[in-house]
Design a protein around this motif. Sequence first.
Motif, short mmCIF file in Angstrom:
data_model
loop_
_atom_site.label_atom_id
_atom_site.label_comp_id
_atom_site.label_asym_id
_atom_site.label_seq_id
_atom_site.Cartn_x
_atom_site.Cartn_y
_atom_site.Cartn_z
N ALA A 58 0.80 -1.37 -0.07
CA ALA A 58 -0.58 -0.31 0.08
C ALA A 58 0.61 1.45 0.20
N PRO A 59 0.57 2.14 -0.46
CA PRO A 59 1.13 3.58 -0.93
C PRO A 59 1.54 4.05 0.69
N LYS A 60 2.65 4.72 0.85
CA LYS A 60 2.83 5.36 2.71
C LYS A 60 3.12 6.92 2.54
N ASN A 61 2.36 7.65 2.06
CA ASN A 61 3.35 9.35 1.95
C ASN A 61 4.27 9.63 3.19
N SER A 62 4.81 10.28 2.85
CA SER A 62 6.15 10.34 4.29
C SER A 62 6.76 12.29 3.45
N GLU A 63 5.46 12.83 2.63
CA GLU A 63 6.33 14.62 2.28
C GLU A 63 5.46 14.86 3.40
N ARG A 64 4.90 14.50 3.88
CA ARG A 64 4.98 15.66 5.19
C ARG A 64 5.75 15.62 6.50
N PHE A 65 6.04 15.08 6.45
CA PHE A 65 7.34 15.02 7.32
C PHE A 65 8.41 15.15 6.76
N TYR A 67 8.81 18.18 4.54
CA TYR A 67 8.07 19.79 4.03
C TYR A 67 8.44 20.14 5.88
N ARG A 68 7.99 18.76 7.05
CA ARG A 68 8.23 20.04 8.08
C ARG A 68 8.95 20.07 8.40
N HIS A 69 10.38 18.90 8.42
CA HIS A 69 11.67 19.31 8.93
C HIS A 69 12.39 19.56 7.80
N HIS A 70 12.06 20.52 6.49
CA HIS A 70 12.78 20.71 5.63
C HIS A 70 14.42 21.93 5.91
N VAL A 71 14.25 21.98 7.15
CA VAL A 71 15.43 23.14 7.14
C VAL A 71 16.85 21.88 7.70
N SER A 72 16.10 20.90 8.90
CA SER A 72 17.47 20.24 9.22
C SER A 72 17.34 19.22 8.27
N LEU A 73 17.26 18.41 7.16
CA LEU A 73 17.00 17.38 6.09
C LEU A 73 17.60 18.35 5.27
N GLY A 74 17.34 19.60 5.18
CA GLY A 74 18.55 20.52 4.51
C GLY A 74 19.83 20.61 4.20
N LEU A 75 20.09 20.61 6.27
CA LEU A 75 21.27 21.03 6.16
C LEU A 75 22.60 19.66 6.49
N LEU A 76 21.26 18.51 6.01
CA LEU A 76 21.87 17.11 6.69
C LEU A 76 22.61 16.85 5.18
N PHE A 77 21.42 17.08 4.47
CA PHE A 77 22.03 17.07 2.90
C PHE A 77 23.13 17.76 2.05
N VAL A 78 23.11 19.69 2.77
CA VAL A 78 23.94 20.24 2.52
C VAL A 78 25.55 19.38 3.07
N ILE A 143 9.08 18.18 -9.30
CA ILE A 143 10.42 17.49 -9.69
C ILE A 143 9.55 16.18 -8.73
N GLU A 144 9.16 16.31 -7.06
CA GLU A 144 8.87 15.09 -6.95
C GLU A 144 7.18 14.60 -7.14
N ALA A 145 6.46 15.71 -8.35
CA ALA A 145 5.67 15.51 -9.18
C ALA A 145 4.92 14.20 -10.02
N ILE A 146 6.42 15.15 -10.68
CA ILE A 146 7.24 13.97 -11.86
C ILE A 146 7.64 12.59 -11.53
N ALA A 147 8.45 12.53 -10.54
CA ALA A 147 9.39 11.45 -10.09
C ALA A 147 8.49 10.45 -8.86
N ASN A 148 7.39 10.99 -8.36
CA ASN A 148 6.57 9.43 -7.21
C ASN A 148 5.52 9.08 -8.29
#
Length: 197
Positions: A58-65, A67-78, A143-148
Amino acid sequence: MNINLNLYEFMISVSFWTGALMLLIGLFILISPDLFIRTGNKLNRWVSTEAFFNKLDAPKNSERFFYRHHVSLGLLFVFGAMYIFYTFAFAFDASKQTLTFFSSAVVNDWLISSLVFSNLIFSVVIFVIGIFMLLRPSALKNIEAIANHWFAIDESIKGLDVQLGAPDKIFSKRPRLLGFIIMVGSAYICMNLWTMM
C-alpha cells in the motif's frame, strides 16, 4: 584455507545426511504409500500471504515529514554533500587505491577514476537539492510530482500465486515408483559422498 576446507567438509556432510534422510523417505513411500499420501494431504495446506503483502504494497506518504523538517534535512544534505565532495576531491588519493576485481591496472585505474567522478557529481547534485530543501522546499514539488509514481506489480504476479495440483496427482497414481526413484537417487548420492567424507 582452513575455513574453505571446513566449509567443504560441512557441505559434504550435510549433503550426505540429506541423501540418507531422502533414502529413508523413499523407503517409507515404498513400504506404506497410503500412509505417506494421507500424511502429505494433512501437511499440504495452502498458506495465503496476500493480506500481508497487500499491507506492504500500500502507498505510504512521507512528504509531510520532509516538508515539516525541511531545514534540518536540508542542512543534513548540504553537510553530507560537502563531506563527500571534500573527501573525494582532496582527501582521497586515487593512485594509492586498488581494486581486486580485475588484474589489469588500467581497468582498475579507470574504475577508481569513474567512482571518484561519480561521487563528485553525486555530491554536487545532493548539495543543490539540500540548498533547495533548506531555502525553498516548494520548488522541489514539481520534481517530486514527476518522480513520485506508484508501480504495482500485483496483477503480473497473481499467476504465480496459485496451487499446482499436478505433482500431487502424478505422485498419488504411482507412489511406489516415485519411492523407488527417490531411493535409487539417494543411494547413489550417499555412495558417492561416502568416499569424499
